[in-house]
Design an enzyme around this catalytic site. Structure first.
Site, PDB file in Angstrom:
ATOM      1  CE  LYS A 115     -17.213  24.702 -29.351  1.00  0.00           C
ATOM      2  NZ  LYS A 115     -17.077  23.221 -29.312  1.00  0.00           N
TER       3      LYS A 115
ATOM      4  CD  GLN B 296      -3.571  -2.393   1.626  1.00  0.00           C
ATOM      5  OE1 GLN B 296      -2.909  -2.797   2.568  1.00  0.00           O
ATOM      6  NE2 GLN B 296      -3.321  -2.774   0.365  1.00  0.00           N
TER       7      GLN B 296
ATOM      8  CB  SER C  85     -12.077  23.050 -30.765  1.00  0.00           C
ATOM      9  OG  SER C  85     -12.062  22.073 -31.783  1.00  0.00           O
TER      10      SER C  85
ATOM     11  CD  GLU D  49     -17.804  20.994 -21.201  1.00  0.00           C
ATOM     12  OE1 GLU D  49     -16.882  20.232 -21.561  1.00  0.00           O
ATOM     13  OE2 GLU D  49     -18.412  21.745 -21.977  1.00  0.00           O
TER      14      GLU D  49
ATOM     15  CB  SER E  85      -0.934   0.023   1.222  1.00  0.00           C
ATOM     16  OG  SER E  85      -0.190  -0.012   2.425  1.00  0.00           O
TER      17      SER E  85
ATOM     18  CG  HIS F  68     -40.979  22.256 -14.847  1.00  0.00           C
ATOM     19  ND1 HIS F  68     -41.135  20.954 -14.451  1.00  0.00           N
ATOM     20  CD2 HIS F  68     -41.756  23.002 -13.997  1.00  0.00           C
ATOM     21  CE1 HIS F  68     -41.973  20.892 -13.434  1.00  0.00           C
ATOM     22  NE2 HIS F  68     -42.354  22.119 -13.125  1.00  0.00           N
TER      23      HIS F  68
END
Length: 465
Positions: free
Chosen positions: A290, A329, A284, A297, A28, A163
């Site tokens: 863009k 663990q 982009s 996001e 670990s 809505h």
């Protein structure tokens, strides 16, 4: 180096070497090395307690403390050399290095009456206690940014949505403070978790308790814990605090995700209400025009990551028999990753909000008279008409305007009187967005005074009043 019975802390009863894959599978240290500082702190305190029991001399205690401090200095400076296949976990690594520095005859006494079961439980609580304190600070910074923006942009009106349809006019500040309210709840819940985390499991041995009568009150006090875990069996296996942190983080991330979703939508060309700063956007590789709100996001995406960790860990816990099992663990990695993820997301959302550009004109232009239909109904209520009747009447006003191809504010008085005789010349006063917002004056509403009260509440919270 091959792990042998002489290099493993638990190797005394074994005669064969571990399988190569099993060595890696069992280790670990690749992730619990993050707990090095907490492990050193716990060991120094444990050594002090052994000294109180006359199990260490003063010279031995001094050697162990100075040796552990030297080991921590190596971790901090990045000079600690990990020995593959030997340093199974952070406890093994620190004890191995301590023995190299001060000799095994003294270092070997440190583990008297102590189990790695209690060590890891203690290390995790010390580590996450510090991390939660840091998260609390960052959350308050987010709230401070929300309050500051709400105060400076209190005049900005925008559509409120239900809505995902335009509903009633609200203040932009009111929208922002709605999200701040969720974060306040998260901050309050965090305080409860911090209290439960701060419970000391050290001094309970592997499961049955310490055989030397170690002073657990001293251990807790010296390490800054506010309470002592009352049951040795539970203490070594208790990862409820991990589950709580993961679940708390999940709800916090839901709130950050919802805020991010709103901002993503509002930043589209179709809305144009806000612009995310270049510092928190990407482009982009194909489309030069863009500008993507990737910061938001990613927060939205990482919410799923954190919730998955919470769900997965609960599945690990659900069928474990009493006391420590190696399954536990699997509590370390989700905790480490979750805390890092939440910390990053909080800092990113604060930066996004602090640098966000608000287009008040776009927001204002998105307000339409039909959003005042409820105000029309309220107008009739004040004329003595029962609300159920006014609701139908206001609906008829909307329908008539749609049939005529005009806004409800453009209907003539005679058109309105055909729907209800209670309409009078003062109906024109209803078609005012600022007036509509200010009419929502009950506590918690979107009027200026209510918004200012909400800002003051956040400022009082941040100042500790």
């Amino acid at each position: 180096m091959e792990p042998t019975s002489s290099t493993l802390l638990w190797g005394g009863r074994f005669t064969e070497s571990m399988n190569d894959l099993m060595v890696i599978f069992n280790e670990s240290l690749p992730f619990d090395k993050a707990l090095h500082k907490a492990d050193i702190e716990g060991s120094i305190t444990f050594a002090k307690a052994l000294f109180q029991l006359n199990l260490l001399s003063q010279d031995e205690l001094n050697s162990i403390i100075s040796g552990l401090q030297a080991v921590e200095k190596e971790w901090k400076e990045g000079t600690f050399v990990i020995k593959p296949n030997v340093d199974e976990d952070i406890h093994t690594a620190n004890e191995r290095r301590l023995a190299e520095l001060i000799g095994s005859s003294i270092a070997g006494k440190l583990h008297t009456g102590r189990s790695r079961n209690e060590q890891i439980a203690t290390d995790m609580r010390i580590w996450v206690r510090e991390q939660l304190a840091g998260l609390s600070i960052v959350m308050k910074e987010v709230l401070r940014t929300c309050a500051s923006r709400a105060k400076s942009e209190i005049d900005v009106l925008m559509p409120g949505y239900t809505h995902f349809q335009r509903a009633q006019p609200i203040r932009f500040s009111h929208w922002l403070l709605s999200h701040a309210t969720y974060i306040i709840g998260d901050l309050q819940r965090l305080e409860g978790i911090k209290e439960r985390v701060n419970c000391c499991p050290l001094g309970v041995g592997a499961l049955a308790g310490n055989p030397f009568g170690i002073d657990r009150s001293f251990l807790a006090k010296d390490l800054g814990f506010s309470s002592i875990h009352p049951n040795s069996l539970a203490a070594v296996a208790d990862r409820d605090f991990v589950a709580e942190v993961l679940q708390w983080s999940s709800l916090l991330m839901v709130h950050l995700s919802r805020l991010s979703e709103d901002l993503i939508i509002y930043s589209t060309a179709e809305f144009g209400f806000v612009r995310v700063a270049d510092a928190y956007s990407t482009g982009s590789s194909l489309m030069p025009q863009k500008k993507n709100p990737d910061s938001l996001e990613l927060i939205r995406g990482k919410a799923g990551r954190v919730m998955g960790q919470a769900s997965g860990f609960l599945s690990t816990l659900k069928s474990l028999p009493t006391a420590y099992n190696k399954d536990i663990q699997e509590s370390v990695e989700p905790l480490l990753d979750c805390v890092k993820t939440v910390s990053h997301c909080l800092r990113i959302i604060r930066g996004v909000l602090d640098t966000l550009k608000v287009d008040s004109k776009k927001m204002r232009s998105a307000l339409t008279a039909d959003m005042l239909a409820t105000d029309v109904a309220d107008y009739l209520v004040l004329k003595g008409v029962p609300f159920r009747q006014t609701h139908h009447a206001a609906g008829a006003v909307v329908r008539k305007a749609e049939e005529a191809g005009v806004s409800i504010s453009e209907l003539g008085l005679q058109d309105l009187k055909q729907i209800s005789p209670h309409f009078e010349n003062d109906i024109v006063e209803v078609f005012d967005f600022e007036r509509s917002v200010e009419k929502r004056s009950a506590e918690g509403g979107t009027c200026r005074k209510s918004v200012q009260t909400q800002i003051a509440m956040i400022e009082a919270l941040l100042s500790g009043n």
